[in-house]
Scaffold this motif. Structure first.
Motif, PDB file in Angstrom:
ATOM      1  N   GLU A   1      -8.547   8.127   4.544  1.00 59.41           N
ATOM      2  CA  GLU A   1      -9.174   7.765   5.815  1.00 59.41           C
ATOM      3  C   GLU A   1      -9.038   6.264   6.049  1.00 59.41           C
ATOM      4  OE1 GLU A   1     -13.299   9.361   5.248  1.00 59.41           O
ATOM      5  OE2 GLU A   1     -13.205   9.567   7.433  1.00 59.41           O
ATOM      6  N   LEU A   2      -9.346   5.536   4.979  1.00 62.40           N
ATOM      7  CA  LEU A   2      -9.422   4.081   5.061  1.00 62.40           C
ATOM      8  C   LEU A   2      -8.079   3.391   5.335  1.00 62.40           C
ATOM      9  CD1 LEU A   2     -11.032   2.214   1.989  1.00 62.40           C
ATOM     10  CD2 LEU A   2      -9.460   1.142   3.527  1.00 62.40           C
ATOM     11  N   ILE A   3      -7.058   3.787   4.558  1.00 60.82           N
ATOM     12  CA  ILE A   3      -5.772   3.073   4.622  1.00 60.82           C
ATOM     13  C   ILE A   3      -5.120   3.138   6.016  1.00 60.82           C
ATOM     14  CG2 ILE A   3      -3.411   2.909   3.636  1.00 60.82           C
ATOM     15  CD1 ILE A   3      -5.644   1.780   1.772  1.00 60.82           C
ATOM     16  N   PRO A   4      -5.023   4.325   6.629  1.00 61.03           N
ATOM     17  CA  PRO A   4      -4.414   4.349   7.976  1.00 61.03           C
ATOM     18  C   PRO A   4      -5.172   3.493   8.994  1.00 61.03           C
ATOM     19  CG  PRO A   4      -4.580   6.571   7.089  1.00 61.03           C
ATOM     20  CD  PRO A   4      -5.328   5.686   6.148  1.00 61.03           C
ATOM     21  N   ILE A   5      -6.496   3.444   8.876  1.00 60.19           N
ATOM     22  CA  ILE A   5      -7.276   2.607   9.800  1.00 60.19           C
ATOM     23  C   ILE A   5      -6.995   1.131   9.523  1.00 60.19           C
ATOM     24  CG2 ILE A   5      -9.615   1.998  10.596  1.00 60.19           C
ATOM     25  CD1 ILE A   5     -10.451   4.905   9.978  1.00 60.19           C
ATOM     26  N   ALA A   6      -6.915   0.779   8.243  1.00 62.59           N
ATOM     27  CA  ALA A   6      -6.609  -0.617   7.879  1.00 62.59           C
ATOM     28  C   ALA A   6      -5.201  -1.016   8.328  1.00 62.59           C
ATOM     29  CB  ALA A   6      -6.756  -0.805   6.369  1.00 62.59           C
ATOM     30  N   GLU A   7      -4.288  -0.041   8.311  1.00 60.19           N
ATOM     31  CA  GLU A   7      -2.926  -0.335   8.766  1.00 60.19           C
ATOM     32  C   GLU A   7      -2.920  -0.599  10.267  1.00 60.19           C
ATOM     33  OE1 GLU A   7      -0.071   1.985   5.548  1.00 60.19           O
ATOM     34  OE2 GLU A   7      -0.707   3.072   7.320  1.00 60.19           O
TER      35      GLU A   7
ATOM     36  N   GLU B   1      -5.675  -7.625   3.766  1.00 61.81           N
ATOM     37  CA  GLU B   1      -6.926  -7.996   3.097  1.00 61.81           C
ATOM     38  C   GLU B   1      -7.264  -6.972   2.017  1.00 61.81           C
ATOM     39  OE1 GLU B   1      -7.364 -11.254   4.222  1.00 61.81           O
ATOM     40  OE2 GLU B   1      -6.799 -10.079   5.987  1.00 61.81           O
ATOM     41  N   VAL B   2      -7.157  -5.700   2.396  1.00 64.19           N
ATOM     42  CA  VAL B   2      -7.444  -4.610   1.467  1.00 64.19           C
ATOM     43  C   VAL B   2      -6.483  -4.681   0.276  1.00 64.19           C
ATOM     44  CG1 VAL B   2      -7.398  -2.083   1.186  1.00 64.19           C
ATOM     45  CG2 VAL B   2      -8.435  -3.083   3.232  1.00 64.19           C
ATOM     46  N   GLY B   3      -5.216  -4.859   0.577  1.00 64.42           N
ATOM     47  CA  GLY B   3      -4.197  -4.956  -0.468  1.00 64.42           C
ATOM     48  C   GLY B   3      -4.461  -6.112  -1.414  1.00 64.42           C
ATOM     49  N   ALA B   4      -4.844  -7.251  -0.854  1.00 65.37           N
ATOM     50  CA  ALA B   4      -5.117  -8.433  -1.688  1.00 65.37           C
ATOM     51  C   ALA B   4      -6.334  -8.180  -2.575  1.00 65.37           C
ATOM     52  CB  ALA B   4      -5.346  -9.663  -0.800  1.00 65.37           C
ATOM     53  N   PHE B   5      -7.345  -7.515  -2.012  1.00 67.36           N
ATOM     54  CA  PHE B   5      -8.544  -7.203  -2.799  1.00 67.36           C
ATOM     55  C   PHE B   5      -8.194  -6.319  -3.994  1.00 67.36           C
ATOM     56  CE2 PHE B   5     -11.675  -3.901  -3.721  1.00 67.36           C
ATOM     57  CZ  PHE B   5     -12.694  -4.671  -4.274  1.00 67.36           C
ATOM     58  N   VAL B   6      -7.451  -5.251  -3.750  1.00 67.24           N
ATOM     59  CA  VAL B   6      -7.088  -4.327  -4.832  1.00 67.24           C
ATOM     60  C   VAL B   6      -6.196  -5.040  -5.861  1.00 67.24           C
ATOM     61  CG1 VAL B   6      -5.927  -2.142  -5.404  1.00 67.24           C
ATOM     62  CG2 VAL B   6      -7.331  -2.292  -3.347  1.00 67.24           C
ATOM     63  N   ALA B   7      -5.252  -5.819  -5.376  1.00 68.43           N
ATOM     64  CA  ALA B   7      -4.358  -6.537  -6.285  1.00 68.43           C
ATOM     65  C   ALA B   7      -5.138  -7.490  -7.192  1.00 68.43           C
ATOM     66  CB  ALA B   7      -3.300  -7.295  -5.491  1.00 68.43           C
ATOM     67  N   GLU B   8      -6.119  -8.197  -6.618  1.00 63.75           N
ATOM     68  CA  GLU B   8      -6.932  -9.123  -7.411  1.00 63.75           C
ATOM     69  C   GLU B   8      -7.701  -8.403  -8.504  1.00 63.75           C
ATOM     70  OE1 GLU B   8      -7.956 -12.148  -4.031  1.00 63.75           O
ATOM     71  OE2 GLU B   8      -9.736 -11.762  -5.276  1.00 63.75           O
ATOM     72  N   GLU B   9      -8.337  -7.286  -8.095  1.00 65.16           N
ATOM     73  CA  GLU B   9      -9.109  -6.501  -9.064  1.00 65.16           C
ATOM     74  C   GLU B   9      -8.204  -5.971 -10.174  1.00 65.16           C
ATOM     75  OE1 GLU B   9     -12.562  -5.323  -8.993  1.00 65.16           O
ATOM     76  OE2 GLU B   9     -12.760  -7.076  -7.679  1.00 65.16           O
TER      77      GLU B   9
ATOM     78  N   SER C   1       0.900  -0.631   0.850  1.00 61.39           N
ATOM     79  CA  SER C   1       1.442  -0.131   2.100  1.00 61.39           C
ATOM     80  C   SER C   1       2.708  -0.909   2.402  1.00 61.39           C
ATOM     81  CB  SER C   1       0.416  -0.324   3.216  1.00 61.39           C
ATOM     82  OG  SER C   1       1.052  -0.155   4.458  1.00 61.39           O
ATOM     83  N   ILE C   2       3.743  -0.210   2.789  1.00 57.75           N
ATOM     84  CA  ILE C   2       4.995  -0.892   3.118  1.00 57.75           C
ATOM     85  C   ILE C   2       4.758  -1.881   4.271  1.00 57.75           C
ATOM     86  CG2 ILE C   2       5.965   0.802   4.744  1.00 57.75           C
ATOM     87  CD1 ILE C   2       8.136  -0.532   1.960  1.00 57.75           C
ATOM     88  N   ARG C   3       3.713  -1.626   5.064  1.00 59.30           N
ATOM     89  CA  ARG C   3       3.371  -2.545   6.161  1.00 59.30           C
ATOM     90  C   ARG C   3       3.033  -3.947   5.650  1.00 59.30           C
ATOM     91  NH1 ARG C   3       3.815   0.123  10.681  1.00 59.30           N
ATOM     92  NH2 ARG C   3       2.924   2.207  10.827  1.00 59.30           N
ATOM     93  N   GLU C   4       2.434  -3.995   4.457  1.00 54.31           N
ATOM     94  CA  GLU C   4       2.100  -5.304   3.878  1.00 54.31           C
ATOM     95  C   GLU C   4       3.366  -6.104   3.610  1.00 54.31           C
ATOM     96  OE1 GLU C   4      -0.767  -5.257   0.513  1.00 54.31           O
ATOM     97  OE2 GLU C   4      -0.919  -3.121   0.974  1.00 54.31           O
ATOM     98  N   SER C   5       4.412  -5.405   3.171  1.00 53.29           N
ATOM     99  CA  SER C   5       5.658  -6.085   2.796  1.00 53.29           C
ATOM    100  C   SER C   5       6.443  -6.558   3.998  1.00 53.29           C
ATOM    101  CB  SER C   5       6.543  -5.165   1.959  1.00 53.29           C
ATOM    102  OG  SER C   5       5.862  -4.036   1.566  1.00 53.29           O
ATOM    103  N   LEU C   6       6.018  -6.125   5.193  1.00 50.71           N
ATOM    104  CA  LEU C   6       6.726  -6.571   6.395  1.00 50.71           C
ATOM    105  C   LEU C   6       6.354  -8.008   6.747  1.00 50.71           C
ATOM    106  CD1 LEU C   6       6.544  -3.348   8.604  1.00 50.71           C
ATOM    107  CD2 LEU C   6       8.389  -4.118   7.112  1.00 50.71           C
ATOM    108  N   ASN C   7       5.233  -8.473   6.197  1.00 48.57           N
ATOM    109  CA  ASN C   7       4.840  -9.858   6.420  1.00 48.57           C
ATOM    110  C   ASN C   7       5.690 -10.777   5.541  1.00 48.57           C
ATOM    111  OD1 ASN C   7       3.546 -12.399   6.272  1.00 48.57           O
ATOM    112  ND2 ASN C   7       1.567 -11.471   6.749  1.00 48.57           N
TER     113      ASN C   7
END
Ligand code: C2E
Ligand code: MG
Ligand code: MG
Ligand code: MG
Length: 274
Positions: free
Chosen positions: A76-82, A89-97, A119-125
């Motif tokens: 539920e969460l990931i598609p909304i965050a995308e 932000e979500v990706g950075a949080f998980v990566a840090e943890e 998410s591949i969307r993160e890598s587009l940045n």
């Protein structure tokens, strides 16, 4: 937003779709505070390496429970965050943890890998690689302990693909690895495999679910494992729930297994670092 645009449209929605829409809006709204207040969590699921017969990796999975909304699943969460742009932000949080977790193992003198869904969307940045590098730096996590899991949800445009490949290759040269998750469930898996620097593939749970009952699935997985060996890919099966599945996959030559049969995802505090 949709609500203020027209009460008429909302009024014509069924009670059920109104509820779904409302929940989406609430999740969207509460995600900002959850990130701010650090109320998101990460669970870790073990992965068993067959050759060494030991847990060689933990996969980080995001967890969120809200007082009013209850459990909000990653699906539920990931598609909304995308959509709302908070995925980075979500990706950075998980990566840090997850990298902090891996660093604890490293300091205890045990080599443990962690796998982070991304998410591949993160890598587009274009800043994606640099953000990861700074998290590695901050946490002190060795780059060669980290692998990132991607799901082939959509095909990349040519120019997007080029930017992703460039950043991935740089990360790979530092030791990071890439896994193709839910392999076989999407539309672009072979294209991803052909173009991205991927070193592991994780067969989608649907294949494992029907492994014992469907001989075609068996042949497919067996063939894919052989193909992976030729391609020098490390193969992982997810969603392994029982001993028969486990034994069959082992016989077929799988490299690693994951699933409730091996262990469920649990908070870091419940994992003993040896
Ligand atoms: P995934 O990466 O394929 O993760 C496996 C999912 O299957 C997890 O669900 C896990 O809890 C569940 N699972 C593991 N073993 C078993 C089993 O034996 N039986 C069954 N029925 N289920 C099992 P979860 O945690 O709900 O995550 C769902 C998906 O959401 C993940 O699928 C992943 O694609 C995505 N996801 C999770 N965390 C993150 C994250 O931090 N970032 C991103 N971008 N995506 C995430
Ligand atoms: Mg995964
Ligand atoms: Mg998966
Ligand atoms: Mg999945």
């Amino acid at each position: 937003d949709v609500i203020s645009q027209g009460g008429g449209r909302i009024a014509s929605l069924s009670a059920e779709s109104h509820k779904i829409l409302n929940r989406r809006l609430e999740i969207d709204r509460k995600m900002y505070t959850a990130l701010d207040r650090n109320t998101l969590q990460v669970a870790y699921q073990p992965q068993l390496d067959i050759k060494s017969n030991s847990i060689n990796c933990y996969e980080a999975l995001i967890r969120w429970e809200d007082e009013e909304l209850g459990v909000i699943s990653p699906d539920e969460l990931i598609p909304i965050a995308e959509e709302n742009g908070l995925i980075e932000e979500v990706g950075a949080f998980v990566a840090e943890e997850a990298m902090t977790f891996a660093t604890k193992w490293h300091r205890a003198g045990t080599e443990m890998n962690i796998s982070i869904n991304s998410s591949i969307r993160e890598s587009l940045n274009p800043q994606w690689k640099n953000r990861l590098l700074s998290i590695l730096n901050e946490t002190g996590c060795p780059a060669n302990k980290v692998s990132l899991e991607f799901t082939e949800k959509f095909a990349l445009k040519a120019e997007e693909e080029q930017s992703v490949i460039t950043q991935m290759s740089e990360l790979q040269s530092l030791g990071l690895q890439f896994t193709l998750d839910d392999f076989g469930s999407g539309y672009a898996s072979l294209r991803y495999l052909q173009h991205l620097p991927i070193t592991s593939i994780k067969f989608d749970r649907v294949f494992i679910d029907t492994l014992l009952s469907n001989s075609k699935t068996q042949q497919l997985i067996e063939g894919m494992i052989q193909f992976s060996k030729t391609m020098n890919l490390y193969t992982i099966a997810e969603g392994v729930r029982n001993e028969q599945q486990f034994e069959l996959l082992k016989e077929m030559g799988i490299d690693a297994v994951q699933g409730h049969f091996i262990g469920k995802p649990v908070p870091a505090e419940q994992i003993e670092i040896k």
